[in-house]
Write a protein that holds these residues in place. Structure first.
Motif: not given
Length: 152
Positions: A43-59
């Motif tokens: 699930g590489l796409r899911l992994w990258l999307f999760t990272l992207l979403r979490n980074i956006f939320i943290n910012i």
């Protein structure tokens, strides 16, 4: 900077091409840093999307906590400069770095490389030393620093 496709998740989160590019770059850096957690790459796409979403939320949360959600990068950089100027290294941090510099070279080199985020195997390759030697030197450097800090 490369133009970001408006259909990407990063663009949909930020609604701005420049911020989306920065968000994508940060996501790739986090993947390189924490990619070991997803060793099988299932699930590489899911992994990258999760990272992207979490980074956006943290910012977003960081900006909200600061009291402002800024639209322009110039304002953000100005705020960051002011914050960096206002925070000074306290004496404790200075003492720790002076203790690290006081370590013998054969302890200090692997310990500093370890602090920079390198793995034991990478440090062993860089220094041309066996892995067990590197691990023991980092262990003893920690013990020496701990005793030096407790004494001061």
């Amino acid at each position: 900077m490369k133009k970001v496709n408006p259909r990407t998740p990063a663009f949909k989160f930020t609604k701005d091409g420049q911020h989306a590019g920065d968000l994508q770059q940060e996501t790739i850096c986090e993947d390189l840093k924490y990619g070991d957690y997803n060793k099988n790459r299932v699930g590489l796409r899911l992994w990258l999307f999760t990272l992207l979403r979490n980074i956006f939320i943290n910012i977003y949360r960081r900006k909200k906590k600061a009291g402002k959600i800024m639209n322009s990068y110039t304002k953000e950089w100005e705020l960051e400069k002011q914050l960096n100027k206002s925070y000074q290294l306290d004496t404790c941090t200075k003492d720790i770095f002076s203790h690290i510099n006081a370590l013998p070279v054969f302890f200090k080199q692997p310990f500093i490389l370890y602090l920079e985020g390198n793995k034991y195997s990478e440090i062993a390759d860089l220094l041309g030393e066996p892995l067990d030697i590197v691990k023991s030197r980092i262990y003893f450097a920690r013990r020496i620093l701990k005793s030096l800090i407790e004494r001061s």
